[in-house]
Motif scaffolding. Structure first.
Motif, PDB file in Angstrom:
ATOM      1  N   LEU A  23     -31.771  21.673  28.186  1.00 28.33           N
ATOM      2  CA  LEU A  23     -30.851  22.779  27.908  1.00 28.33           C
ATOM      3  C   LEU A  23     -30.164  22.566  26.553  1.00 28.33           C
ATOM      4  CD1 LEU A  23     -29.248  25.338  28.844  1.00 28.33           C
ATOM      5  CD2 LEU A  23     -27.624  23.775  29.947  1.00 28.33           C
ATOM      6  N   TYR A  24     -29.679  21.339  26.313  1.00 30.71           N
ATOM      7  CA  TYR A  24     -28.976  21.065  25.059  1.00 30.71           C
ATOM      8  C   TYR A  24     -29.937  21.061  23.877  1.00 30.71           C
ATOM      9  CZ  TYR A  24     -25.088  20.044  28.177  1.00 30.71           C
ATOM     10  OH  TYR A  24     -24.111  20.151  29.137  1.00 30.71           O
ATOM     11  N   LEU A  25     -31.174  20.673  24.140  1.00 28.13           N
ATOM     12  CA  LEU A  25     -32.208  20.727  23.094  1.00 28.13           C
ATOM     13  C   LEU A  25     -32.473  22.184  22.695  1.00 28.13           C
ATOM     14  CD1 LEU A  25     -33.852  18.551  21.661  1.00 28.13           C
ATOM     15  CD2 LEU A  25     -35.595  18.766  23.452  1.00 28.13           C
ATOM     16  N   GLU A  49     -28.459  11.869  24.948  1.00 24.23           N
ATOM     17  CA  GLU A  49     -27.609  11.219  25.957  1.00 24.23           C
ATOM     18  C   GLU A  49     -28.023  11.617  27.374  1.00 24.23           C
ATOM     19  OE1 GLU A  49     -23.385  11.501  25.518  1.00 24.23           O
ATOM     20  OE2 GLU A  49     -23.417  10.578  23.528  1.00 24.23           O
ATOM     21  N   GLU A  50     -28.310  12.895  27.547  1.00 26.33           N
ATOM     22  CA  GLU A  50     -28.698  13.376  28.884  1.00 26.33           C
ATOM     23  C   GLU A  50     -30.028  12.764  29.310  1.00 26.33           C
ATOM     24  OE1 GLU A  50     -26.547  14.615  30.577  1.00 26.33           O
ATOM     25  OE2 GLU A  50     -25.198  15.715  29.277  1.00 26.33           O
ATOM     26  N   ARG A  51     -30.927  12.595  28.354  1.00 27.00           N
ATOM     27  CA  ARG A  51     -32.192  11.915  28.666  1.00 27.00           C
ATOM     28  C   ARG A  51     -31.904  10.477  29.108  1.00 27.00           C
ATOM     29  NH1 ARG A  51     -37.613  11.261  28.114  1.00 27.00           N
ATOM     30  NH2 ARG A  51     -38.132   9.170  27.437  1.00 27.00           N
ATOM     31  N   GLY A  52     -30.937   9.863  28.435  1.00 31.34           N
ATOM     32  CA  GLY A  52     -30.509   8.519  28.820  1.00 31.34           C
ATOM     33  C   GLY A  52     -29.960   8.488  30.244  1.00 31.34           C
ATOM     34  N   HIS A  53     -29.209   9.530  30.619  1.00 34.22           N
ATOM     35  CA  HIS A  53     -28.667   9.608  31.986  1.00 34.22           C
ATOM     36  C   HIS A  53     -29.798   9.707  33.006  1.00 34.22           C
ATOM     37  CE1 HIS A  53     -24.711  11.513  30.277  1.00 34.22           C
ATOM     38  NE2 HIS A  53     -24.875  10.249  29.931  1.00 34.22           N
ATOM     39  N   MET A  54     -30.784  10.534  32.677  1.00 42.74           N
ATOM     40  CA  MET A  54     -31.950  10.672  33.571  1.00 42.74           C
ATOM     41  C   MET A  54     -32.622   9.312  33.755  1.00 42.74           C
ATOM     42  SD  MET A  54     -35.337  13.083  33.195  1.00 42.74           S
ATOM     43  CE  MET A  54     -35.788  12.472  31.588  1.00 42.74           C
ATOM     44  N   HIS A  93     -21.773  24.102  32.741  1.00 39.16           N
ATOM     45  CA  HIS A  93     -22.866  23.211  33.154  1.00 39.16           C
ATOM     46  C   HIS A  93     -22.342  21.798  33.431  1.00 39.16           C
ATOM     47  CE1 HIS A  93     -26.949  21.904  33.670  1.00 39.16           C
ATOM     48  NE2 HIS A  93     -26.733  20.893  32.849  1.00 39.16           N
ATOM     49  N   GLU A  94     -21.467  21.298  32.562  1.00 34.52           N
ATOM     50  CA  GLU A  94     -20.914  19.952  32.779  1.00 34.52           C
ATOM     51  C   GLU A  94     -20.072  19.899  34.061  1.00 34.52           C
ATOM     52  OE1 GLU A  94     -21.693  17.127  31.487  1.00 34.52           O
ATOM     53  OE2 GLU A  94     -22.971  17.936  29.923  1.00 34.52           O
ATOM     54  N   GLN A  95     -19.354  20.980  34.350  1.00 35.51           N
ATOM     55  CA  GLN A  95     -18.560  21.027  35.595  1.00 35.51           C
ATOM     56  C   GLN A  95     -19.477  20.999  36.812  1.00 35.51           C
ATOM     57  OE1 GLN A  95     -16.350  24.523  34.555  1.00 35.51           O
ATOM     58  NE2 GLN A  95     -14.575  23.376  33.810  1.00 35.51           N
ATOM     59  N   GLU A 126     -17.927   9.094  32.695  1.00 31.55           N
ATOM     60  CA  GLU A 126     -18.680   9.828  31.671  1.00 31.55           C
ATOM     61  C   GLU A 126     -18.414  11.330  31.778  1.00 31.55           C
ATOM     62  OE1 GLU A 126     -20.426   8.934  29.161  1.00 31.55           O
ATOM     63  OE2 GLU A 126     -21.715  10.645  28.687  1.00 31.55           O
ATOM     64  N   GLN A 127     -18.361  11.847  33.012  1.00 28.29           N
ATOM     65  CA  GLN A 127     -18.137  13.284  33.189  1.00 28.29           C
ATOM     66  C   GLN A 127     -16.739  13.703  32.718  1.00 28.29           C
ATOM     67  OE1 GLN A 127     -21.544  14.043  33.372  1.00 28.29           O
ATOM     68  NE2 GLN A 127     -20.390  15.884  33.879  1.00 28.29           N
ATOM     69  N   VAL A 128     -15.754  12.830  32.908  1.00 31.06           N
ATOM     70  CA  VAL A 128     -14.403  13.136  32.415  1.00 31.06           C
ATOM     71  C   VAL A 128     -14.458  13.287  30.895  1.00 31.06           C
ATOM     72  CG1 VAL A 128     -12.030  12.276  32.155  1.00 31.06           C
ATOM     73  CG2 VAL A 128     -13.240  11.957  34.324  1.00 31.06           C
ATOM     74  N   GLU A 129     -15.155  12.349  30.238  1.00 26.26           N
ATOM     75  CA  GLU A 129     -15.278  12.390  28.776  1.00 26.26           C
ATOM     76  C   GLU A 129     -16.058  13.606  28.308  1.00 26.26           C
ATOM     77  OE1 GLU A 129     -16.935   8.596  27.603  1.00 26.26           O
ATOM     78  OE2 GLU A 129     -15.176   7.546  28.388  1.00 26.26           O
ATOM     79  N   GLU A 130     -17.147  13.913  29.003  1.00 23.14           N
ATOM     80  CA  GLU A 130     -17.992  15.033  28.583  1.00 23.14           C
ATOM     81  C   GLU A 130     -17.257  16.362  28.711  1.00 23.14           C
ATOM     82  OE1 GLU A 130     -21.897  13.552  27.727  1.00 23.14           O
ATOM     83  OE2 GLU A 130     -22.238  14.799  29.486  1.00 23.14           O
ATOM     84  N   GLU A 131     -16.602  16.560  29.840  1.00 15.40           N
ATOM     85  CA  GLU A 131     -15.860  17.816  30.014  1.00 15.40           C
ATOM     86  C   GLU A 131     -14.774  17.927  28.953  1.00 15.40           C
ATOM     87  OE1 GLU A 131     -14.458  19.072  33.828  1.00 15.40           O
ATOM     88  OE2 GLU A 131     -16.205  18.268  34.869  1.00 15.40           O
TER      89      GLU A 131
HETATM   90 FE   LIG Z   1     -23.459  15.752  30.218  1.00 19.05          FE
END
Ligand SMILES: [Fe+2]
Ligand SMILES: [Fe+2]
Length: 161
Positions: A23-25, A49-54, A93-95, A126-131
């Motif tokens: 999505l971000y790509l 980063e999201e690929r890293g999470h996966m 999406h992040e929420q 991580e989600q706190v930071e991303e949001e």
């Molecule tokens: Fe994210």
């Protein structure tokens, strides 16, 4: 051994993190074509980063004796209404991802899977930071308005991460 329900939700999360990356790509590519190099750059970094999470989820599931599966991903939208609308989508999406991470945590708690409860704390943080970082960009977009977009884009180049 990973409880079945936790394994299932981790596999669901593999799909969601991978989709986030795509999505971000897709958003990065769209922004790049609109001449928004700063915003595109920020989104390309997010995609990595999201690929890293996966990958973290894939490796964790396998490490715990589960079977991580790489799924098919649905195609993200190719076009966006505007930069502002796009970042509202990013926040939404992040929420959604935050709720999804909490689902994994709650399943692990219910199954007394302390290893996962502990491991997933990194994602909770991580989600706190991303949001928060998306909210900061949305606030800047509100301040900048349409005419300030060029300068905002340059500002974001120096505020990556
Ligand atoms: Fe994210
Ligand atoms: Fe993520």
């Amino acid at each position: 051994m990973l409880p079945k329900k936790v394994e299932e939700l981790c596999n669901r999360q593999i799909e969601r993190e991978g989709y986030s990356s795509n999505l971000y790509l897709a958003m990065a590519s769209w922004a790049e074509n609109k001449g928004m190099a700063g915003i595109a750059g920020w989104l390309y970094v997010q995609a990595e980063e999201e690929r890293g999470h996966m990958l973290k989820f894939i490796k964790y599931v396998n490490e715990r004796g589960g079977a991580a599966a790489v799924p098919a991903f649905k195609q993200p939208p190719v076009k966006y209404k505007g930069i502002h609308e796009m970042f509202k989508e990013v926040l939404k999406h992040e929420q959604f991802i935050t709720v999804s991470i909490n689902d994994v945590l709650e399943a692990a708690m219910a199954d007394k899977d302390h290893a996962t409860v502990n491991w997933i704390q990194w994602f909770v943080k991580e989600q706190v930071e991303e949001e928060n970082s998306v909210q900061i960009i949305l606030d800047k977009l509100d301040l900048a308005g349409e005419h300030g977009l060029y300068f905002l884009d340059r500002d974001i180049i120096s505020a990556r991460g």
